[in-house]
Design an enzyme around this catalytic site. Structure first.
Site, PDB file in Angstrom:
ATOM      1  N   PHE A   1      -3.345   4.212   1.387  1.00  0.00           N
ATOM      2  CA  PHE A   1      -3.116   3.180   2.397  1.00  0.00           C
ATOM      3  C   PHE A   1      -2.002   3.668   3.336  1.00  0.00           C
ATOM      4  CE2 PHE A   1      -1.420  -0.933   3.861  1.00  0.00           C
ATOM      5  CZ  PHE A   1      -2.602  -1.568   4.220  1.00  0.00           C
TER       6      PHE A   1
ATOM      7  N   ASP B   1       0.165   3.391  -7.210  1.00  0.00           N
ATOM      8  CA  ASP B   1       0.057   2.122  -6.504  1.00  0.00           C
ATOM      9  C   ASP B   1      -1.172   1.392  -7.043  1.00  0.00           C
ATOM     10  OD1 ASP B   1      -0.370   0.030  -4.714  1.00  0.00           O
ATOM     11  OD2 ASP B   1       0.554   1.127  -3.063  1.00  0.00           O
TER      12      ASP B   1
ATOM     13  N   TYR C   1      -0.721 -10.630  -3.919  1.00  0.00           N
ATOM     14  CA  TYR C   1      -1.498 -11.544  -3.063  1.00  0.00           C
ATOM     15  C   TYR C   1      -2.958 -11.139  -2.966  1.00  0.00           C
ATOM     16  CZ  TYR C   1      -0.212  -7.829   0.203  1.00  0.00           C
ATOM     17  OH  TYR C   1      -0.009  -6.601   0.782  1.00  0.00           O
ATOM     18  N   LYS C   2      -3.325  -9.973  -3.537  1.00  0.00           N
ATOM     19  CA  LYS C   2      -4.737  -9.561  -3.505  1.00  0.00           C
ATOM     20  C   LYS C   2      -5.443 -10.155  -4.731  1.00  0.00           C
ATOM     21  CE  LYS C   2      -3.703  -5.621  -0.586  1.00  0.00           C
ATOM     22  NZ  LYS C   2      -3.188  -4.256  -0.537  1.00  0.00           N
TER      23      LYS C   2
ATOM     24  N   ARG D   1     -16.360  -4.212   4.000  1.00  0.00           N
ATOM     25  CA  ARG D   1     -15.802  -4.193   2.650  1.00  0.00           C
ATOM     26  C   ARG D   1     -15.990  -5.543   1.968  1.00  0.00           C
ATOM     27  NH1 ARG D   1      -9.452  -2.972   1.611  1.00  0.00           N
ATOM     28  NH2 ARG D   1      -9.307  -4.930   2.730  1.00  0.00           N
TER      29      ARG D   1
END
Ligand code: PLP
Length: 397
Positions: free
Chosen positions: A113, A184, A209-210, A356
């Site tokens: 990312f 990560d 938060y995912k 996605r």
């Protein structure tokens, strides 16, 4: 077996929406609103500053850390929440670099990312020109783990394709070369079983938060292996990581174990929302989540390939090689995703051409998958994406 009908009922999902974007922002746990409201009224409102002691606010970062730790194979007392993921990436890599003082290279991959790469680039610039961020193709990582690499920093699940790195094998290879690892887990925590302890991982970071459903801006987490926890310098030496914050000493002395990775005042409102989300996670076993996630993604791929020939699978076909998301390539993917969202099927788009879809058994079932594919097939087969209103790019894609 986890009761997924029960966990689904614990989320407040809008009527008529099939939510396939929990990999970006998890939905609202039904209990979160009341929990936060009560916290504000009874704790903040009535206890005022005494809430730090009386309501246990100060212990929330490690308490939540332990609950997350269960999902990622972390030993109790090795995970703490706080700050944002970008900050925790910086902290972990800075701390890891100091454990290899004679090496100047951080190795990562081009599937990582961007924020992770940006943060490390910024850190290395501050440290000096002799430091190097080496970015290689994801499939070439193993062959680039050499004896000059101080830190291997990887995101386990690729945010675009869902491709999974072999954490155990790469960590072993890194250790054989004297390299410290930073994993990560942004797209792993709550998505797939992770065994940090069994993989002998050094540092790990992630967000809540995912897949963990802590809400927009929910805090990040950091893990440090017990064998390093009292040795690693926290790099971000804030007062709440101090051995005795309320002694107000002028000299910094790191606290013991994972406590030293705390930086400043924890976001108690966000942590209260996250604790409501973790109540749902407490009812789930990651092995069950993984089994159902594979069923859902396999079904989705089979149905999309049968009904949408324009879409090309961009995720590994082997479910053991991917996380809990599926991506398809389509040149007009942005417009197609906007058309889907307009019909209540929410996924997202990642440039240049990736559509996605995240699959989260806590609240997505087979019926949702079939419903989503029916709408996608209609949009693709009838070119419903080909409308000007679906081609206007918004700030967040
Ligand atoms: C989502 C994500 C981030 C976002 O970082 P924030 O500081 O929480 O905005 C960083 N890294 C990875 C790998 C991610 O998936």
């Amino acid at each position: 077996m986890t009761d997924f009908a029960a966990t689904k009922a614990m989320f407040d999902l809008p009527e008529g929406v099939i939510y396939l974007d929990g990999n970006s922002l998890g939905p609202l746990p039904r209990a979160a609103g009341n929990r936060v409201g009560e916290m504000m009224a009874k704790e903040w409102g009535q206890m005022l500053i005494t809430g730090w002691n009386k309501a246990g606010w100060m212990a929330l970062p490690t308490g939540l850390g332990d609950r997350i730790g269960r999902l990622i194979g972390a030993e109790p007392g090795t995970v703490v929440t706080g700050d944002t993921l970008s900050i925790k990436v910086y902290q972990a890599v800075a701390s890891a670099l100091e454990l290899c003082p004679n090496r100047k290279v951080v190795l990562s991959d081009s599937g990582n990312f961007p924020s992770d790469l940006y943060m490390v680039d910024g850190l290395l610039r501050s440290l000096g020109p002799e430091y190097e961020l080496r970015v290689v193709a994801p499939e070439d990582v193993a062959s680039h783990i050499t004896e000059d690499v101080a830190v291997l920093m990887l995101t386990e699940v690729d945010y675009r394709s869902g491709r999974l790195h072999d954490m155990k094998a790469l960590t072993e290879l890194a250790h054989a070369n004297g390299t410290v690892t930073v994993w990560d887990l942004a797209h792993s925590a709550g998505a797939i079983p992770v065994d940090l302890s069994g993989c002998n991982a050094d540092f790990a970071v992630g967000c809540t938060y995912k897949y963990l459903n802590g809400g927009p801006g929910a805090p990040a987490f950091i893990y440090v292996a017990p064998r390093l926890a009292d040795r690693a310098r926290p790099a971000l030496s804030g007062w709440l990581g101090h051995e005795a914050p309320f002694a107000f000493d002028l000299d910094y002395r790191p606290g013991s174990g994972i406590e030293r990775m705390r930086v400043g005042t924890p976001p108690i409102l966000q942590m209260t929302a996250l604790s409501a989300a973790m109540d749902i996670w407490d009812r789930a076993e990651m092995a069950d989540v993984r089994a159902i996630s594979i069923e859902l993604t396999e079904l989705f791929i089979a149905r999309v390939e049968a009904s949408c020939p324009e879409l090309e699978l961009a995720s590994p076909r082997d479910p053991n090689q991917r996380g809990s998301q599926v991506s398809f390539r389509f040149a007009e993917g942005y417009a197609a995703m906007q058309a889907l969202i307009a019909r209540g099927v929410i996924g997202d788009f990642r440039a240049p051409d990736i559509m996605r879809f995240g699959f989260t058994p806590l609240y997505i079932d087979e019926q949702d998958v079939e419903g989503a594919v029916d709408i996608l097939a209609d949009i693709m087969g009838n070119r419903l994406w080909d409308a000007p209103e679906y081609k206007v790019r918004q700030r967040v894609t």
